[in-house]
Write a protein that holds these residues in place. Structure first.
Motif, PDB file in Angstrom:
ATOM      1  N   GLY A 152       0.805  -1.216   0.000  1.00 45.89           N
ATOM      2  CA  GLY A 152       0.000   0.000   0.000  1.00 45.89           C
ATOM      3  C   GLY A 152       0.840   1.269   0.000  1.00 45.89           C
ATOM      4  N   TYR A 153       2.016   1.220  -0.606  1.00 47.53           N
ATOM      5  CA  TYR A 153       2.992   2.318  -0.661  1.00 47.53           C
ATOM      6  C   TYR A 153       3.489   2.754   0.714  1.00 47.53           C
ATOM      7  CZ  TYR A 153       1.737   2.678  -5.572  1.00 47.53           C
ATOM      8  OH  TYR A 153       1.511   2.398  -6.900  1.00 47.53           O
ATOM      9  N   LYS A 154       3.185   1.993   1.768  1.00 45.90           N
ATOM     10  CA  LYS A 154       3.644   2.306   3.121  1.00 45.90           C
ATOM     11  C   LYS A 154       4.451   1.166   3.726  1.00 45.90           C
ATOM     12  CE  LYS A 154      -0.507   4.977   4.130  1.00 45.90           C
ATOM     13  NZ  LYS A 154      -1.741   5.013   4.902  1.00 45.90           N
ATOM     14  N   GLY A 155       4.199  -0.050   3.292  1.00 48.42           N
ATOM     15  CA  GLY A 155       4.823  -1.223   3.887  1.00 48.42           C
ATOM     16  C   GLY A 155       6.281  -1.362   3.511  1.00 48.42           C
ATOM     17  N   CYS A 156       7.043  -1.991   4.417  1.00 47.53           N
ATOM     18  CA  CYS A 156       8.489  -2.147   4.234  1.00 47.53           C
ATOM     19  C   CYS A 156       8.935  -3.495   4.789  1.00 47.53           C
ATOM     20  CB  CYS A 156       9.198  -1.009   4.956  1.00 47.53           C
ATOM     21  SG  CYS A 156      10.989  -1.097   4.862  1.00 47.53           S
ATOM     22  N   ILE A 157       9.783  -4.180   4.015  1.00 47.09           N
ATOM     23  CA  ILE A 157      10.382  -5.439   4.461  1.00 47.09           C
ATOM     24  C   ILE A 157      11.893  -5.295   4.355  1.00 47.09           C
ATOM     25  CG2 ILE A 157      10.691  -7.877   3.932  1.00 47.09           C
ATOM     26  CD1 ILE A 157       7.848  -7.920   2.863  1.00 47.09           C
ATOM     27  N   GLU A 158      12.610  -5.620   5.444  1.00 44.07           N
ATOM     28  CA  GLU A 158      14.075  -5.576   5.444  1.00 44.07           C
ATOM     29  C   GLU A 158      14.607  -6.842   6.101  1.00 44.07           C
ATOM     30  OE1 GLU A 158      16.041  -2.127   6.993  1.00 44.07           O
ATOM     31  OE2 GLU A 158      14.454  -0.799   6.272  1.00 44.07           O
ATOM     32  N   THR A 159      15.604  -7.448   5.449  1.00 42.46           N
ATOM     33  CA  THR A 159      16.230  -8.630   6.018  1.00 42.46           C
ATOM     34  C   THR A 159      17.734  -8.601   5.783  1.00 42.46           C
ATOM     35  OG1 THR A 159      16.354 -11.049   5.969  1.00 42.46           O
ATOM     36  CG2 THR A 159      15.668  -9.969   3.939  1.00 42.46           C
ATOM     37  N   LYS A 160      18.468  -9.097   6.760  1.00 39.58           N
ATOM     38  CA  LYS A 160      19.928  -9.197   6.648  1.00 39.58           C
ATOM     39  C   LYS A 160      20.328 -10.433   5.840  1.00 39.58           C
ATOM     40  CE  LYS A 160      20.948  -5.743   9.373  1.00 39.58           C
ATOM     41  NZ  LYS A 160      21.414  -4.505   8.824  1.00 39.58           N
ATOM     42  N   MET A 161      19.372 -11.318   5.571  1.00 42.75           N
ATOM     43  CA  MET A 161      19.660 -12.527   4.802  1.00 42.75           C
ATOM     44  C   MET A 161      18.685 -12.617   3.631  1.00 42.75           C
ATOM     45  SD  MET A 161      20.886 -15.097   7.820  1.00 42.75           S
ATOM     46  CE  MET A 161      21.908 -16.149   6.845  1.00 42.75           C
ATOM     47  N   SER A 162      18.021 -13.759   3.448  1.00 37.83           N
ATOM     48  CA  SER A 162      17.193 -13.962   2.260  1.00 37.83           C
ATOM     49  C   SER A 162      15.711 -13.725   2.548  1.00 37.83           C
ATOM     50  CB  SER A 162      17.399 -15.373   1.701  1.00 37.83           C
ATOM     51  OG  SER A 162      16.891 -16.327   2.601  1.00 37.83           O
ATOM     52  N   LEU A 163      14.961 -13.503   1.451  1.00 39.31           N
ATOM     53  CA  LEU A 163      13.521 -13.286   1.512  1.00 39.31           C
ATOM     54  C   LEU A 163      12.840 -14.239   0.553  1.00 39.31           C
ATOM     55  CD1 LEU A 163      10.895 -11.660   2.166  1.00 39.31           C
ATOM     56  CD2 LEU A 163      11.552 -10.115   0.316  1.00 39.31           C
ATOM     57  N   GLN A 164      11.827 -14.931   1.064  1.00 38.32           N
ATOM     58  CA  GLN A 164      10.984 -15.774   0.226  1.00 38.32           C
ATOM     59  C   GLN A 164       9.548 -15.323   0.457  1.00 38.32           C
ATOM     60  OE1 GLN A 164      11.646 -19.993   0.587  1.00 38.32           O
ATOM     61  NE2 GLN A 164       9.601 -20.457  -0.156  1.00 38.32           N
ATOM     62  N   VAL A 165       8.878 -14.878  -0.622  1.00 34.51           N
ATOM     63  CA  VAL A 165       7.520 -14.353  -0.510  1.00 34.51           C
ATOM     64  C   VAL A 165       6.755 -14.730  -1.775  1.00 34.51           C
ATOM     65  CG1 VAL A 165       8.255 -12.086  -1.352  1.00 34.51           C
ATOM     66  CG2 VAL A 165       6.136 -12.267  -0.073  1.00 34.51           C
ATOM     67  N   LYS A 166       5.479 -15.044  -1.644  1.00 34.80           N
ATOM     68  CA  LYS A 166       4.687 -15.466  -2.790  1.00 34.80           C
ATOM     69  C   LYS A 166       4.602 -14.360  -3.839  1.00 34.80           C
ATOM     70  CE  LYS A 166       0.556 -18.000  -3.897  1.00 34.80           C
ATOM     71  NZ  LYS A 166      -0.589 -18.713  -3.355  1.00 34.80           N
ATOM     72  N   PHE A 167       4.264 -13.136  -3.413  1.00 35.98           N
ATOM     73  CA  PHE A 167       4.226 -11.989  -4.329  1.00 35.98           C
ATOM     74  C   PHE A 167       4.460 -10.713  -3.532  1.00 35.98           C
ATOM     75  CE2 PHE A 167      -0.151 -12.569  -2.905  1.00 35.98           C
ATOM     76  CZ  PHE A 167      -0.511 -11.285  -2.543  1.00 35.98           C
ATOM     77  N   MET A 168       4.848  -9.631  -4.239  1.00 34.05           N
ATOM     78  CA  MET A 168       5.075  -8.331  -3.610  1.00 34.05           C
ATOM     79  C   MET A 168       4.371  -7.262  -4.435  1.00 34.05           C
ATOM     80  SD  MET A 168       9.111  -8.468  -2.625  1.00 34.05           S
ATOM     81  CE  MET A 168       9.756  -8.911  -4.227  1.00 34.05           C
ATOM     82  N   GLU A 169       3.622  -6.378  -3.759  1.00 38.30           N
ATOM     83  CA  GLU A 169       2.907  -5.305  -4.447  1.00 38.30           C
ATOM     84  C   GLU A 169       3.019  -4.009  -3.659  1.00 38.30           C
ATOM     85  OE1 GLU A 169      -1.172  -6.463  -4.926  1.00 38.30           O
ATOM     86  OE2 GLU A 169      -0.676  -8.126  -6.267  1.00 38.30           O
ATOM     87  N   TYR A 170       3.365  -2.918  -4.343  1.00 40.66           N
ATOM     88  CA  TYR A 170       3.286  -1.555  -3.825  1.00 40.66           C
ATOM     89  C   TYR A 170       3.979  -1.361  -2.476  1.00 40.66           C
ATOM     90  CZ  TYR A 170      -0.373  -1.666  -7.353  1.00 40.66           C
ATOM     91  OH  TYR A 170      -1.066  -1.847  -8.509  1.00 40.66           O
ATOM     92  N   GLY A 171       5.215  -1.846  -2.350  1.00 40.54           N
ATOM     93  CA  GLY A 171       5.941  -1.678  -1.102  1.00 40.54           C
ATOM     94  C   GLY A 171       7.429  -1.501  -1.328  1.00 40.54           C
ATOM     95  N   THR A 172       8.168  -1.382  -0.244  1.00 36.52           N
ATOM     96  CA  THR A 172       9.614  -1.245  -0.268  1.00 36.52           C
ATOM     97  C   THR A 172      10.231  -2.502   0.328  1.00 36.52           C
ATOM     98  OG1 THR A 172       9.403   1.141   0.009  1.00 36.52           O
ATOM     99  CG2 THR A 172      11.545   0.183   0.510  1.00 36.52           C
ATOM    100  N   VAL A 173      11.225  -3.058  -0.381  1.00 35.43           N
ATOM    101  CA  VAL A 173      11.859  -4.302   0.054  1.00 35.43           C
ATOM    102  C   VAL A 173      13.365  -4.136  -0.032  1.00 35.43           C
ATOM    103  CG1 VAL A 173      12.140  -6.761  -0.438  1.00 35.43           C
ATOM    104  CG2 VAL A 173       9.903  -5.692  -0.721  1.00 35.43           C
TER     105      VAL A 173
END
Length: 175
Positions: A85-106
């Motif tokens: 929603g243009y507000k969400g954020c995901i940060e990881t020091k290692m790997s990321l596994q996610v089904k899909f990503m929409e309208y966010g910062t990763v």
């Protein structure tokens, strides 16, 4: 009692245990509150808008992450998807596994595995591997230092998609 290590204090059968895994069987919302934990976090539901999860270990989420902030010292696994929603954020020091990503910062220091990226700002210091039925990147800015494996890139409808592979000057200075 004084704990010799960080973790979640639990009492079972009159015995006290320190667990380095914090497990939530429901959604993370205003009822549960934000989570800040030293260790692994497992959520068997969704993460609602506006919530924050910080963990020094791995974060595993069985459902959808809405416009929330997720930060992990190790891996992040989201079995549903991420709708920022243009507000969400995901940060990881290692790997990321996610089904899909929409309208966010990763941002991931390690590998990213997903099926679809739609209008996200993604920074990855390793590979991005698009796998699954769609394997597409549409819109947004996607940076991967080591490479991107993708089936469909961009859109015929004119959505601007910027892809950068390799070390950019800005990222080189950060590294």
């Amino acid at each position: 009692y004084i704990a010799e290590r960080p973790g979640r204090i639990e009492k079972k059968n009159e015995k006290v245990f320190i667990s380095d895994v914090y497990e939530i069987s429901n959604d993370v919302d205003m009822k549960t509150g934000n989570i800040d934990f030293r260790g692994d976090v497992i959520i068997h539901g969704n993460v609602k808008s506006g919530m924050t999860i910080n963990a020094t270990g791995t974060i595993t989420i069985d459902g959808i992450v809405e416009a929330a902030t997720i930060k992990a010292g190790k891996d992040i696994i989201i079995r549903g998807g991420f709708i920022g929603g243009y507000k969400g954020c995901i940060e990881t020091k290692m790997s990321l596994q996610v089904k899909f990503m929409e309208y966010g910062t990763v941002r991931a220091d390690g590998l990213i595995r997903t099926d679809s990226i739609l209008n996200c700002h993604v920074t990855c210091y390793d590979y991005i591997i698009m796998e699954g039925k769609h394997a597409n990147i549409i819109g947004g800015y996607v940076y991967a230092a080591c490479g991107i494996e993708v089936y469909t890139l961009g859109s015929e409808k004119g959505t601007q998609t910027k892809i950068v592979v390799g070390i950019e000057k800005m990222h080189l200075q950060q590294m």
